[in-house]
Write a protein that holds these residues in place. Structure first.
Motif, PDB file in Angstrom:
ATOM      1  N   THR A  57       2.512  18.731  -8.040  1.00 51.43           N
ATOM      2  CA  THR A  57       2.150  18.172  -6.744  1.00 51.43           C
ATOM      3  C   THR A  57       2.403  16.670  -6.779  1.00 51.43           C
ATOM      4  N   ILE A  58       2.433  16.078  -5.600  1.00 52.59           N
ATOM      5  CA  ILE A  58       2.499  14.627  -5.502  1.00 52.59           C
ATOM      6  C   ILE A  58       1.427  14.161  -4.533  1.00 52.59           C
ATOM      7  N   TYR A  59       0.990  12.937  -4.727  1.00 49.57           N
ATOM      8  CA  TYR A  59       0.005  12.315  -3.847  1.00 49.57           C
ATOM      9  C   TYR A  59       0.112  10.805  -4.008  1.00 49.57           C
ATOM     10  N   PHE A  60      -0.478  10.088  -3.092  1.00 48.45           N
ATOM     11  CA  PHE A  60      -0.446   8.638  -3.166  1.00 48.45           C
ATOM     12  C   PHE A  60      -1.207   8.175  -4.402  1.00 48.45           C
ATOM     13  N   ALA A  61      -0.567   7.317  -5.183  1.00 43.04           N
ATOM     14  CA  ALA A  61      -1.184   6.811  -6.405  1.00 43.04           C
ATOM     15  C   ALA A  61      -2.408   5.963  -6.088  1.00 43.04           C
ATOM     16  N   TYR A  62      -2.337   5.230  -5.017  1.00 43.93           N
ATOM     17  CA  TYR A  62      -3.444   4.379  -4.607  1.00 43.93           C
ATOM     18  C   TYR A  62      -4.026   4.981  -3.340  1.00 43.93           C
ATOM     19  N   GLU A  63      -5.175   5.602  -3.474  1.00 47.42           N
ATOM     20  CA  GLU A  63      -5.752   6.365  -2.375  1.00 47.42           C
ATOM     21  C   GLU A  63      -5.933   5.518  -1.115  1.00 47.42           C
ATOM     22  N   ARG A  64      -6.385   4.290  -1.275  1.00 47.77           N
ATOM     23  CA  ARG A  64      -6.582   3.430  -0.107  1.00 47.77           C
ATOM     24  C   ARG A  64      -5.244   3.158   0.582  1.00 47.77           C
ATOM     25  N   PHE A  65      -4.196   2.961  -0.188  1.00 48.25           N
ATOM     26  CA  PHE A  65      -2.863   2.787   0.379  1.00 48.25           C
ATOM     27  C   PHE A  65      -2.493   4.010   1.215  1.00 48.25           C
ATOM     28  N   GLY A  66      -2.710   5.186   0.658  1.00 50.59           N
ATOM     29  CA  GLY A  66      -2.418   6.420   1.382  1.00 50.59           C
ATOM     30  C   GLY A  66      -3.242   6.556   2.647  1.00 50.59           C
ATOM     31  N   ASP A  67      -4.530   6.198   2.562  1.00 54.36           N
ATOM     32  CA  ASP A  67      -5.402   6.269   3.734  1.00 54.36           C
ATOM     33  C   ASP A  67      -4.890   5.364   4.853  1.00 54.36           C
ATOM     34  N   PHE A  68      -4.496   4.148   4.496  1.00 55.04           N
ATOM     35  CA  PHE A  68      -3.982   3.224   5.507  1.00 55.04           C
ATOM     36  C   PHE A  68      -2.664   3.724   6.087  1.00 55.04           C
ATOM     37  N   TYR A  69      -1.831   4.274   5.247  1.00 53.70           N
ATOM     38  CA  TYR A  69      -0.547   4.768   5.743  1.00 53.70           C
ATOM     39  C   TYR A  69      -0.756   5.947   6.694  1.00 53.70           C
ATOM     40  N   ILE A  70      -1.645   6.855   6.323  1.00 51.32           N
ATOM     41  CA  ILE A  70      -1.953   7.994   7.200  1.00 51.32           C
ATOM     42  C   ILE A  70      -2.559   7.496   8.509  1.00 51.32           C
ATOM     43  N   ALA A  71      -3.516   6.576   8.425  1.00 53.57           N
ATOM     44  CA  ALA A  71      -4.157   6.037   9.631  1.00 53.57           C
ATOM     45  C   ALA A  71      -3.127   5.376  10.546  1.00 53.57           C
ATOM     46  N   GLU A  72      -2.221   4.599   9.969  1.00 50.77           N
ATOM     47  CA  GLU A  72      -1.181   3.961  10.787  1.00 50.77           C
ATOM     48  C   GLU A  72      -0.316   4.992  11.488  1.00 50.77           C
ATOM     49  N   GLU A  73       0.036   6.054  10.777  1.00 48.46           N
ATOM     50  CA  GLU A  73       0.856   7.110  11.382  1.00 48.46           C
ATOM     51  C   GLU A  73       0.098   7.802  12.520  1.00 48.46           C
ATOM     52  N   LEU A  74      -1.191   8.022  12.328  1.00 48.93           N
ATOM     53  CA  LEU A  74      -1.993   8.687  13.364  1.00 48.93           C
ATOM     54  C   LEU A  74      -2.131   7.822  14.614  1.00 48.93           C
ATOM     55  N   LEU A  75      -2.195   6.510  14.436  1.00 51.65           N
ATOM     56  CA  LEU A  75      -2.381   5.597  15.574  1.00 51.65           C
ATOM     57  C   LEU A  75      -1.059   5.173  16.214  1.00 51.65           C
ATOM     58  N   LYS A  76       0.038   5.410  15.545  1.00 57.82           N
ATOM     59  CA  LYS A  76       1.350   4.942  15.997  1.00 57.82           C
ATOM     60  C   LYS A  76       1.707   5.336  17.436  1.00 57.82           C
ATOM     61  N   PRO A  77       1.382   6.525  17.906  1.00 60.41           N
ATOM     62  CA  PRO A  77       1.777   6.895  19.279  1.00 60.41           C
ATOM     63  C   PRO A  77       1.068   6.103  20.378  1.00 60.41           C
ATOM     64  N   TYR A  78      -0.012   5.427  20.051  1.00 60.57           N
ATOM     65  CA  TYR A  78      -0.822   4.757  21.064  1.00 60.57           C
ATOM     66  C   TYR A  78      -0.489   3.272  21.109  1.00 60.57           C
TER      67      TYR A  78
END
Length: 175
Positions: A57-78
């Motif tokens: 499996t793969i996952y973000f090495a730095y969890e906070r980095f991954g959280d911010f990246y996911i959050a940015e993607e979720l907010l991007k349409p608005y």
């Protein structure tokens, strides 16, 4: 990040990641490998219940980095405050984030990004949740969580995104 969130998990099986990168980043055939080599993504073994075996499996090495990246993607349409507020209404995908404990990091990141991008605080988009809890006389649980997200966000935010009037309002309110 978006694919992880779409699948409702923090990891991707390596085969899923390879297929995704081949489709979305075909011009960069070594991108996945490079992200792993540079420790942006980490490779590990996890149990795949569908196949009943352990797989890479793969996952973000730095969890906070991954959280911010996911959050940015979720907010991007608005694009505006007027668009983002309804996106957090009850039973919407963004509101449902609150239902799963493993989304805490994503919600913390959203609490940082909302004021920086939309000039709105987390307690403003989740005000319906606080109002609903007050009616049920159980409002301390979510209110406490929203307060924690808000207060933790202050550490990560650009100073100019901290509205002292809203800060004082929240800290002095009965909520």
């Amino acid at each position: 990040a978006a694919l992880c969130f779409e699948k409702g998990k923090r990891i991707l099986f390596l085969q899923e990641a390879v297929e995704f990168f081949d489709k979305e980043f075909s011009r960069f055939p070594n991108l996945l490998h490079d992200l792993i080599q540079e420790n942006v993504l980490t490779k590990n073994m996890n149990y795949n219940s569908v196949r009943d075996k352990h797989e890479e499996t793969i996952y973000f090495a730095y969890e906070r980095f991954g959280d911010f990246y996911i959050a940015e993607e979720l907010l991007k349409p608005y694009k505006s405050k007027e668009q983002i507020v309804p996106a957090f209404e009850k039973n919407t995908p963004l509101a449902i984030l609150f239902d799963k404990y493993y989304n805490n990091g994503i919600i913390e990141a959203i609490a940082v990004l909302l004021p920086e991008k939309y000039e709105i605080e987390i307690f403003e988009v989740f005000n319906w949740m606080i109002d609903e809890e007050k009616q049920l006389d159980t409002y301390r649980n979510h209110t406490h969580m929203i307060s924690n997200y808000f207060l933790k966000s202050l550490t990560w935010r650009a100073i100019d995104s901290i509205n002292s009037e809203k800060l004082n309002y929240w800290l002095s309110s009965d909520d």
